[in-house]
Design an enzyme around this catalytic site. Structure first.
Site, PDB file in Angstrom:
ATOM      1  N   ILE A   1       0.631 -48.243 -87.328  1.00  0.00           N
ATOM      2  CA  ILE A   1       1.151 -49.505 -88.694  1.00  0.00           C
ATOM      3  C   ILE A   1       2.855 -50.030 -89.126  1.00  0.00           C
ATOM      4  O   ILE A   1       3.756 -50.579 -88.964  1.00  0.00           O
ATOM      5  CB  ILE A   1       0.784 -49.236 -89.481  1.00  0.00           C
ATOM      6  CG1 ILE A   1      -0.848 -49.532 -89.829  1.00  0.00           C
ATOM      7  CG2 ILE A   1       1.124 -50.852 -90.851  1.00  0.00           C
ATOM      8  CD1 ILE A   1      -1.151 -51.085 -89.235  1.00  0.00           C
TER       9      ILE A   1
ATOM     10  N   LYS B   1     -10.860 -48.687 -97.226  1.00  0.00           N
ATOM     11  CA  LYS B   1     -11.791 -47.602 -97.447  1.00  0.00           C
ATOM     12  C   LYS B   1     -11.396 -47.090 -98.969  1.00  0.00           C
ATOM     13  O   LYS B   1     -11.819 -46.361 -99.356  1.00  0.00           O
ATOM     14  CB  LYS B   1     -11.183 -46.311 -96.352  1.00  0.00           C
ATOM     15  CG  LYS B   1     -12.320 -47.106 -94.653  1.00  0.00           C
ATOM     16  CD  LYS B   1     -11.403 -45.948 -93.769  1.00  0.00           C
ATOM     17  CE  LYS B   1     -12.154 -45.941 -92.627  1.00  0.00           C
ATOM     18  NZ  LYS B   1     -11.411 -47.741 -91.954  1.00  0.00           N
TER      19      LYS B   1
END
Length: 605
Positions: A274, A391
């Site tokens: 990322i 998450k």
């Protein structure tokens, strides 16, 4: 011109031109020949290469011929020949001139193409083209000159095209008849020539190819075709992004440019999947400088080398450092004074952080965020953007709980900060990121299998890395401070279906590459969530971004959290899980028994 002039006058008099009109025939030709040459030169007809004659050349020719008719009419009025020029010549001459000139070009092009490419029409691998349209027509024409492919037919679902022809190739039937026609022509290849279709439709067609045992290829996007890339050189295999059926991301470029252009931007974890993609996307907006902060020396070296090649005009400062090291973080912030900080540095692998590394996950993900965020607030960084995860919603694992704590830290600091805007962005799994399921499946397929799936019902949200990075930038530009942005991850994907798609895309069957269920790993959930139950969302002006109304837990004490993390004692895994529930009330550790057993004990699909 001479042929058209003679033919027009001959037709006017049924091929028996009276003697008095012979002066019109010869004298008119002498006058018209130089005039016609000037008109044709002005129209640019002599610049074209005949073998590439196409519709634009035909339009240019038509305009030149129309101009010729005007010149003829004006000349007939001014010169006033005797006998008078028959009025029908004003129609017949331009008509024959157009036929002769256009026909000459067509005949020459057909002759040259037959001479150079005629022998290739049955050379190469047989292939079926799926779809009828301008892209398919362009593709068929290009493939006629290719030694690699030989188009044997076209399939399309529009009944109006059935048994019609595109560039000499017949439309055989609907796309659902692919298995039958593939067997008839003994081909295992198909090219999907539908770049303008919706992603969901492309997924259906690609799945039809895989069910038929046919290797699917696809055309480039419309933008690539318009940019001048020929279709043949841009044909590529269908990939997972095509099968996900996601609409392409379009960001508000002016808003993001206002945030980044000419400014110093810092990215932590810049060597990760990322972080590196964020750096590449930021470079598009011409920042004054990018500060790439990374712990891994090798990852930092790789990023610097990539930028030297791909973005030589962008100033990238490669900084080695640990976000937990307050001195190093403060030094870099004070030296470069970034306007925006993207915090992507984190431990993210769920099973790895669940056993033996829980305390390190807490220190890296929580303490690192606290040190960096507090330092940014103290020097007055304009925006701090935390890259979070789905998450963190109702976490069942240590990694998710630590990312939720990172979000809470940003929310607490936002309430106290007067200068820095703290924003958080949640998204799911990134296709092809380091440690993700895609590279793992790919490696297993290359080894000949089996492909291991933890559970037959497990689902995950997936997003392409460039898509997620663009939406992070968009969220950063939109935020007012304290928002938790939730990316539209589309529909969740069954990991089992993903494994099957990858096996078929590789050209294998499930008999050749079996799928084995290995059981849920520690901390792993069957289903991921993007929003907690208590959270409300509101839309934004961007269709793929919503804002969640997240808040710190009631009675949350940031000072107590930091004292716990900074204590000298090294916590065991059980102690970490126990204490995390104090700081993240919605955290419920989940450690299923291993292995997950089905009937039979090991299921092979």
């Amino acid at each position: 011109m001479l042929l058209a002039w003679t033919l027009a006058l001959s037709v006017r008099f049924n091929f028996s031109v009276p003697d008095e009109y012979l002066t019109i025939l010869f004298g008119g030709a002498v006058v018209m020949l130089p005039a016609q040459a000037l008109v044709f030169r002005a129209a640019g007809l002599y610049r074209g290469i005949w073998i590439f004659a196409s519709l634009p050349d035909l339009m240019r020719l038509a305009k030149a011929v129309m101009a010729s008719g005007v010149v003829l009419a004006i000349g007939a009025v001014l010169i006033h020949p005797s006998p008078l020029l028959p009025r029908s010549m004003l129609v017949l001459y331009p008509l024959f001139l157009m036929l002769v000139m256009a026909g000459g070009r067509v005949v020459y092009r057909v002759f040259k193409e037959q001479k150079e490419f005629g022998a290739m029409q049955s050379v190469g691998r047989p292939v079926l083209v799926l779809g009828v349209g301008r892209f398919a027509a362009s593709l068929v024409k290009e493939l006629a000159r290719s030694r690699e492919w030989h188009v044997v037919g076209i399939l399309d679902d529009n009944p109006a095209t059935l048994f019609r022809e595109v560039c000499g190739v017949r439309v055989l039937g609907p796309i659902s008849s692919l298995p039958e026609w593939a067997a008839v022509f003994k081909t295992r290849h198909a090219i999907i020539a539908m770049p303008e279709s919706a992603p969901a439709r492309l997924r259906e067609v690609a799945n039809e190819c895989m069910r038929s045992g046919v290797k699917a290829f696809t055309l480039p996007t419309m933008g690539q075709i318009i940019s001048g890339h020929d279709a043949v050189s841009q044909i590529r295999r269908v990939n997972l992004e095509d099968l996900l059926g996601r609409e392409p991301v379009v960001i508000d470029t002016p808003q993001v440019r206002d945030l980044l252009h000419g400014r110093v931007v810092m990215v932590t974890g810049a060597g990760g999947s990322i972080g590196a993609e964020l750096c590449r996307q930021i470079a598009r907006f011409e920042p004054a400088q990018i500060i790439a902060f990374e712990l891994s020396e090798f990852a930092l070296y790789q990023l610097a080398e990539q930028f030297a090649d791909a973005f030589p005009k962008t100033s990238l400062v490669a900084v080695a450092g640990d976000v937990k090291d307050r001195r190093r973080v403060t030094e870099i912030l004070e030296r470069y004074v970034p306007a925006v900080v993207f915090h992507a540095a984190a431990y993210k692998h769920v099973p790895l952080m669940e056993e033996n590394n829980t305390w390190q996950a807490v220190r890296n993900n929580v303490l690192g965020t606290w040190v960096l965020a507090q330092s940014c607030a103290s020097i007055g960084v304009e925006r701090f953007v935390l890259v979070s995860t789905d998450k963190a919603v109702n976490p069942t694992n240590v990694m998710g709980a630590t990312k939720r704590l990172a979000e809470i830290i940003c929310l607490v600091l936002q309430a106290k900060s007067k200068l820095t805007r703290f924003e958080m962005v949640r998204f799911g799994n990134v296709l092809g990121s380091a440690g993700s399921v895609i590279p793992k499946f790919q490696a297993q397929i290359e080894r000949g299998g089996p492909v291991t799936v933890t559970h037959p019902e497990i689902t995950r949200y997936f997003m392409a890395v460039n898509e997620s990075a663009q939406l992070v930038l968009q969220a950063a530009a939109m935020g007012e401070g304290g928002e938790v942005f939730v990316l539209d991850m589309g529909e969740p994907v069954k990991v089992l279906d993903l494994a099957r798609d990858m096996i078929r895309l590789s050209g294998h069957t499930e008999d050749e590459i079996p799928i084995v269920f290995s059981g849920l790993r520690p901390g792993e959930k069957l289903y991921e969530e993007v929003l907690a139950d208590y959270e409300k969302t509101r839309p934004t002006h961007h269709p793929k971004l919503r804002v969640a109304g997240a808040a710190p837990p009631e009675g949350f004490e940031i000072d107590g959290l930091i004292r716990w993390i900074n204590s000298a004692k090294i916590r065991t895994d059980d102690e970490v899980r126990r204490d995390l529930r104090r700081w993240v009330p919605e955290y419920v550790p989940y450690n299923p028994p291993r292995p997950y057993l089905v009937e039979p004990a090991v299921a092979v699909v």
